[in-house]
Design a protein around this motif. Structure first.
Motif, PDB file in Angstrom:
ATOM      1  N   SER A  54     -84.636  56.672   8.278  1.00  0.00           N
ATOM      2  CA  SER A  54     -84.700  57.119   9.680  1.00  0.00           C
ATOM      3  C   SER A  54     -83.650  56.409  10.525  1.00  0.00           C
ATOM      4  N   ASP A  55     -83.487  55.122  10.282  1.00  0.00           N
ATOM      5  CA  ASP A  55     -82.503  54.355  11.047  1.00  0.00           C
ATOM      6  C   ASP A  55     -81.078  54.839  10.810  1.00  0.00           C
ATOM      7  N   LEU A  56     -80.818  55.373   9.624  1.00  0.00           N
ATOM      8  CA  LEU A  56     -79.457  55.782   9.269  1.00  0.00           C
ATOM      9  C   LEU A  56     -79.163  57.243   9.576  1.00  0.00           C
ATOM     10  N   MET A  57     -80.196  58.038   9.772  1.00  0.00           N
ATOM     11  CA  MET A  57     -79.977  59.461  10.026  1.00  0.00           C
ATOM     12  C   MET A  57     -79.473  59.675  11.444  1.00  0.00           C
ATOM     13  N   PHE A  58     -78.550  60.605  11.587  1.00  0.00           N
ATOM     14  CA  PHE A  58     -78.018  60.964  12.900  1.00  0.00           C
ATOM     15  C   PHE A  58     -78.716  62.234  13.337  1.00  0.00           C
ATOM     16  N   LEU A  87     -76.855  61.331  20.260  1.00  0.00           N
ATOM     17  CA  LEU A  87     -75.628  61.463  21.047  1.00  0.00           C
ATOM     18  C   LEU A  87     -75.564  60.405  22.144  1.00  0.00           C
ATOM     19  N   ILE A  88     -76.718  59.902  22.576  1.00  0.00           N
ATOM     20  CA  ILE A  88     -76.725  58.846  23.598  1.00  0.00           C
ATOM     21  C   ILE A  88     -76.129  57.549  23.062  1.00  0.00           C
ATOM     22  N   LEU A  89     -75.963  57.446  21.741  1.00  0.00           N
ATOM     23  CA  LEU A  89     -75.386  56.247  21.118  1.00  0.00           C
ATOM     24  C   LEU A  89     -73.872  56.355  20.927  1.00  0.00           C
ATOM     25  N   VAL A  90     -73.295  57.463  21.405  1.00  0.00           N
ATOM     26  CA  VAL A  90     -71.863  57.705  21.262  1.00  0.00           C
ATOM     27  C   VAL A  90     -71.205  57.444  22.611  1.00  0.00           C
ATOM     28  N   ASP A  91     -70.058  56.771  22.603  1.00  0.00           N
ATOM     29  CA  ASP A  91     -69.377  56.490  23.869  1.00  0.00           C
ATOM     30  C   ASP A  91     -68.746  57.765  24.429  1.00  0.00           C
ATOM     31  N   ASN A  92     -68.269  57.681  25.672  1.00  0.00           N
ATOM     32  CA  ASN A  92     -67.721  58.855  26.357  1.00  0.00           C
ATOM     33  C   ASN A  92     -66.567  59.492  25.599  1.00  0.00           C
ATOM     34  N   ARG A  93     -65.676  58.684  25.078  1.00  0.00           N
ATOM     35  CA  ARG A  93     -64.531  59.220  24.330  1.00  0.00           C
ATOM     36  C   ARG A  93     -65.010  59.999  23.100  1.00  0.00           C
ATOM     37  N   GLY A  94     -66.029  59.465  22.430  1.00  0.00           N
ATOM     38  CA  GLY A  94     -66.596  60.142  21.267  1.00  0.00           C
ATOM     39  C   GLY A  94     -67.255  61.460  21.639  1.00  0.00           C
ATOM     40  N   ILE A  95     -67.997  61.463  22.747  1.00  0.00           N
ATOM     41  CA  ILE A  95     -68.634  62.707  23.210  1.00  0.00           C
ATOM     42  C   ILE A  95     -67.562  63.750  23.497  1.00  0.00           C
ATOM     43  N   VAL A  99     -70.871  68.196  13.411  1.00  0.00           N
ATOM     44  CA  VAL A  99     -69.549  67.799  13.927  1.00  0.00           C
ATOM     45  C   VAL A  99     -69.518  66.300  14.177  1.00  0.00           C
ATOM     46  N   ALA A 100     -70.560  65.776  14.829  1.00  0.00           N
ATOM     47  CA  ALA A 100     -70.610  64.341  15.137  1.00  0.00           C
ATOM     48  C   ALA A 100     -70.605  63.503  13.858  1.00  0.00           C
ATOM     49  N   SER A 101     -71.384  63.917  12.863  1.00  0.00           N
ATOM     50  CA  SER A 101     -71.441  63.175  11.596  1.00  0.00           C
ATOM     51  C   SER A 101     -70.089  63.183  10.894  1.00  0.00           C
ATOM     52  N   ARG A 102     -69.429  64.332  10.920  1.00  0.00           N
ATOM     53  CA  ARG A 102     -68.108  64.421  10.291  1.00  0.00           C
ATOM     54  C   ARG A 102     -67.111  63.512  11.008  1.00  0.00           C
ATOM     55  N   LEU A 103     -67.108  63.564  12.339  1.00  0.00           N
ATOM     56  CA  LEU A 103     -66.184  62.722  13.104  1.00  0.00           C
ATOM     57  C   LEU A 103     -66.477  61.242  12.881  1.00  0.00           C
ATOM     58  N   GLU A 104     -67.758  60.895  12.741  1.00  0.00           N
ATOM     59  CA  GLU A 104     -68.107  59.501  12.474  1.00  0.00           C
ATOM     60  C   GLU A 104     -67.609  59.084  11.089  1.00  0.00           C
ATOM     61  N   VAL A 148     -70.778  55.498  16.481  1.00  0.00           N
ATOM     62  CA  VAL A 148     -72.171  55.634  16.903  1.00  0.00           C
ATOM     63  C   VAL A 148     -72.750  54.224  16.917  1.00  0.00           C
ATOM     64  N   ARG A 149     -73.170  53.770  18.097  1.00  0.00           N
ATOM     65  CA  ARG A 149     -73.690  52.400  18.242  1.00  0.00           C
ATOM     66  C   ARG A 149     -75.133  52.356  17.745  1.00  0.00           C
ATOM     67  N   ARG A 150     -75.303  51.856  16.554  1.00  0.00           N
ATOM     68  CA  ARG A 150     -76.645  51.696  15.982  1.00  0.00           C
ATOM     69  C   ARG A 150     -77.030  50.229  16.059  1.00  0.00           C
ATOM     70  N   GLY A 151     -78.328  49.970  16.049  1.00  0.00           N
ATOM     71  CA  GLY A 151     -78.817  48.604  16.186  1.00  0.00           C
ATOM     72  C   GLY A 151     -78.313  47.660  15.111  1.00  0.00           C
ATOM     73  N   TRP A 152     -78.142  48.141  13.894  1.00  0.00           N
ATOM     74  CA  TRP A 152     -77.750  47.268  12.793  1.00  0.00           C
ATOM     75  C   TRP A 152     -76.238  47.131  12.656  1.00  0.00           C
ATOM     76  N   ASP A 153     -75.489  47.878  13.470  1.00  0.00           N
ATOM     77  CA  ASP A 153     -74.029  47.876  13.366  1.00  0.00           C
ATOM     78  C   ASP A 153     -73.440  47.331  14.656  1.00  0.00           C
TER      79      ASP A 153
END
Length: 141
Positions: free
Chosen positions: A39-43, A48-56, A120-125, A132-137
């Motif tokens: 669950s923690d690793l799934m996007f 999307l709230i964990l992606v910065d403005n440039r990423g969005i 699209v987001a997963s591919r770009l990541e 994507v700012r995740r707690g463990w990263d």
């Protein structure tokens, strides 16, 4: 180990939501620790709230307008705001007008559109084009 679980989490991102929910519920009964790691690793769309403005902005450039319309229609306010914040005022106003006049839509259509945005987001990541700012990263801004 995150490394062995990450490919599975990425595969789950491409599955139908109902299948993922059933799989995760079953896994949670058998191995709650593994279910939590996955669950923690799934996007998911709300991530999307964990992606910065440039990423969005990068995501918005690659998502079809139709998918974006449906995805936003079913989005929570926090996700709507981050998407709208990264659009021009004109584009935002047009999008809001189109959503308002759209009328009711099937939940399955909204989920399909949100999955297209996630894809699209997963591919770009994975290509290193967005973060994507995740707690463990840890991220240095």
């Amino acid at each position: 180990r995150k490394r062995g679980v990450l490919p599975v989490a990425k595969m789950l991102n491409y599955m139908e939501k109902s299948n993922v929910d059933a799989l995760m519920a079953s896994l949670n009964e058998r191995n709650p620790e593994l279910a939590n790691k996955l669950s923690d690793l799934m996007f998911v769309f709300n991530d999307l709230i964990l992606v910065d403005n440039r990423g969005i902005q990068s995501i918005l450039r690659e998502v079809s307008r139709d998918d974006l319309l449906l995805a936003i229609k079913g989005a929570n306010d926090e996700v709507k705001e981050i998407i709208y914040r990264n659009m021009s005022d004109r584009a935002r106003n047009m999008m809001e007008d189109d959503i308002e006049t759209m009328g009711p839509v099937r939940l399955s259509d909204v989920e399909k559109a949100q999955k297209a945005v996630v894809k699209v987001a997963s591919r770009l990541e994975s290509e290193g084009k967005i973060i994507v700012r995740r707690g463990w990263d840890e991220v240095v801004i």
